[in-house]
Design an enzyme around this catalytic site. Structure first.
Site, PDB file in Angstrom:
ATOM      1  N   LEU A 129      36.625  42.130  40.449  1.00 50.17           N
ATOM      2  CA  LEU A 129      35.854  40.893  40.373  1.00 50.17           C
ATOM      3  C   LEU A 129      36.822  39.726  40.475  1.00 50.17           C
ATOM      4  O   LEU A 129      37.933  39.784  39.938  1.00 50.17           O
ATOM      5  CB  LEU A 129      35.088  40.787  39.048  1.00 50.17           C
ATOM      6  CG  LEU A 129      33.879  41.711  38.829  1.00 50.17           C
ATOM      7  CD1 LEU A 129      33.298  41.465  37.441  1.00 50.17           C
ATOM      8  CD2 LEU A 129      32.820  41.500  39.892  1.00 50.17           C
ATOM      9  N   ASP A 130      36.387  38.674  41.163  1.00 53.69           N
ATOM     10  CA  ASP A 130      37.187  37.451  41.188  1.00 53.69           C
ATOM     11  C   ASP A 130      37.487  37.003  39.764  1.00 53.69           C
ATOM     12  O   ASP A 130      36.699  37.220  38.839  1.00 53.69           O
ATOM     13  CB  ASP A 130      36.426  36.318  41.893  1.00 53.69           C
ATOM     14  CG  ASP A 130      36.252  36.574  43.374  1.00 53.69           C
ATOM     15  OD1 ASP A 130      36.903  37.485  43.903  1.00 53.69           O
ATOM     16  OD2 ASP A 130      35.445  35.849  43.988  1.00 53.69           O
ATOM     17  N   MET A 131      38.599  36.347  39.577  1.00 51.19           N
ATOM     18  CA  MET A 131      38.985  35.860  38.259  1.00 51.19           C
ATOM     19  C   MET A 131      37.889  34.993  37.629  1.00 51.19           C
ATOM     20  O   MET A 131      37.604  35.090  36.432  1.00 51.19           O
ATOM     21  CB  MET A 131      40.290  35.062  38.366  1.00 51.19           C
ATOM     22  CG  MET A 131      40.781  34.483  37.053  1.00 51.19           C
ATOM     23  SD  MET A 131      42.385  33.674  37.265  1.00 51.19           S
ATOM     24  CE  MET A 131      42.631  32.993  35.623  1.00 51.19           C
ATOM     25  N   LEU A 132      37.241  34.133  38.425  1.00 52.81           N
ATOM     26  CA  LEU A 132      36.250  33.205  37.886  1.00 52.81           C
ATOM     27  C   LEU A 132      34.877  33.835  37.683  1.00 52.81           C
ATOM     28  O   LEU A 132      34.000  33.237  37.059  1.00 52.81           O
ATOM     29  CB  LEU A 132      36.117  31.983  38.806  1.00 52.81           C
ATOM     30  CG  LEU A 132      37.374  31.133  38.974  1.00 52.81           C
ATOM     31  CD1 LEU A 132      37.102  29.963  39.912  1.00 52.81           C
ATOM     32  CD2 LEU A 132      37.872  30.625  37.624  1.00 52.81           C
ATOM     33  N   THR A 133      34.667  35.038  38.206  1.00 55.88           N
ATOM     34  CA  THR A 133      33.373  35.713  38.101  1.00 55.88           C
ATOM     35  C   THR A 133      33.332  36.568  36.845  1.00 55.88           C
ATOM     36  O   THR A 133      34.262  37.314  36.557  1.00 55.88           O
ATOM     37  CB  THR A 133      33.133  36.614  39.328  1.00 55.88           C
ATOM     38  OG1 THR A 133      33.218  35.826  40.507  1.00 55.88           O
ATOM     39  CG2 THR A 133      31.766  37.274  39.257  1.00 55.88           C
TER      40      THR A 133
END
Length: 287
Positions: A129-133
């Site tokens: 998962l993306d860091m911000l997700t």
């Protein structure tokens, strides 16, 4: 050499050969070879030739002794993850936003470090998962499940659904974004839609429109797993996700409103369908 044993019952399906049973379980060809020559696939406690049939409610037992383990050990973080689902083979956590999935170099504050703390050993990464997700992140608990789950990803057996919040706009209630994605040559942090990119397909469905807040919530399903895929695709149709610092020109410092809320797969070495969903609405965008 470690041995991994998996025992289950063949469900009430049509009879199949032993070989087809192993194929249906997504057992790699190399492992099927060793199971045959070493006679380590048992049906009701006895070896059966690969062309013999397996019948409903027969018990199959698989013993794998040629599983490669190329995982490098990482340090525990000292923090426990928020566990959403666990069995003997897999672990699903709720990764918070602003946390990386896995470490680079000597980082010890990623989701993978947290899972290492919980398990007491390094888990096996299946997807990212993306860091911000925030949201559901799947790990394998042993190396034998890794090729099975990877195959589920590539064959689309495994499905990942997301919620995103965007500005209210007059668009169809459902649609598909089929646009190739590649790295932005001017900013290595970003991805862009480009003809020379990798194939990327995202399906969306509008599930809520809020005229008071001037927002709408989209359900998104991935057919491919490109870096920043949902973020890039939505921005490409002028629907950047609220709180996206890279792709939303109207970013005002909010958290990224993108959540991996549902994961469906077949439990490894079984025929059991598994669906894991975030249990709390507060984990969803604007929840």
């Amino acid at each position: 050499m470690s041995t991994y044993r998996f025992t289950n019952k063949y469900p009430n399906n049509e009879p199949v050969s032993v070989n087809d049973l192993l194929r249906q379980l997504l057992i790699p060809r190399k492992w099927r070879h060793f199971l045959r020559i070493e006679k380590k696939i048992l049906i009701n406690g006895s070896y059966r030739n690969f062309n013999e049939l397996v019948f409903p409610n027969d018990e199959y037992s698989i013993m794998l002794t040629h599983v490669e383990n190329q995982q490098h050990s990482i340090a525990p973080s000292g923090h426990l993850p928020k566990i959403i689902y666990e069995d003997k083979n897999i672990l699903v956590i709720n990764k918070p936003s602003n946390q990386k999935t896995h470490p680079n170099l000597f980082e010890t504050d990623t989701a993978m470090n947290d899972v290492t703390t919980y398990l007491g050993y390094t888990p096996y990464i299946i997807h990212r998962l993306d860091m911000l997700t925030n949201g559901l992140l799947l790990f394998g608990k042993n190396p034998a499940v890794v090729p099975i789950l990877n195959r589920q990803l590539t064959t689309k057996i495994m499905k990942r659904n997301y919620y995103a919040t965007v500005k209210l706009k007059n668009i169809p209630n459902q649609g598909t974004i089929d646009l190739p994605i590649t790295q932005d040559p001017n900013d290595q942090r970003k991805r862009i839609v480009a003809d020379n990119g990798l194939k990327a397909i995202t399906h969306y469905q509008v599930i809520a429109r809020n005229s008071i807040q001037n927002t709408m919530t989209l359900k998104l399903t991935l057919e491919t797993g490109r870096t920043h895929q949902i973020r890039v695709h939505l921005a490409s149709i002028n629907l950047p996700i609220i709180g996206d610092p890279l792709y939303n020109l109207d970013f005002k410092g909010e958290s990224l409103a993108l959540t991996a809320y549902e994961l469906s797969l077949i439990s490894p070495f079984t025929f059991d369908k598994l669906k894991v969903t975030l249990p709390s609405k507060k984990d969803y965008p604007n929840g």
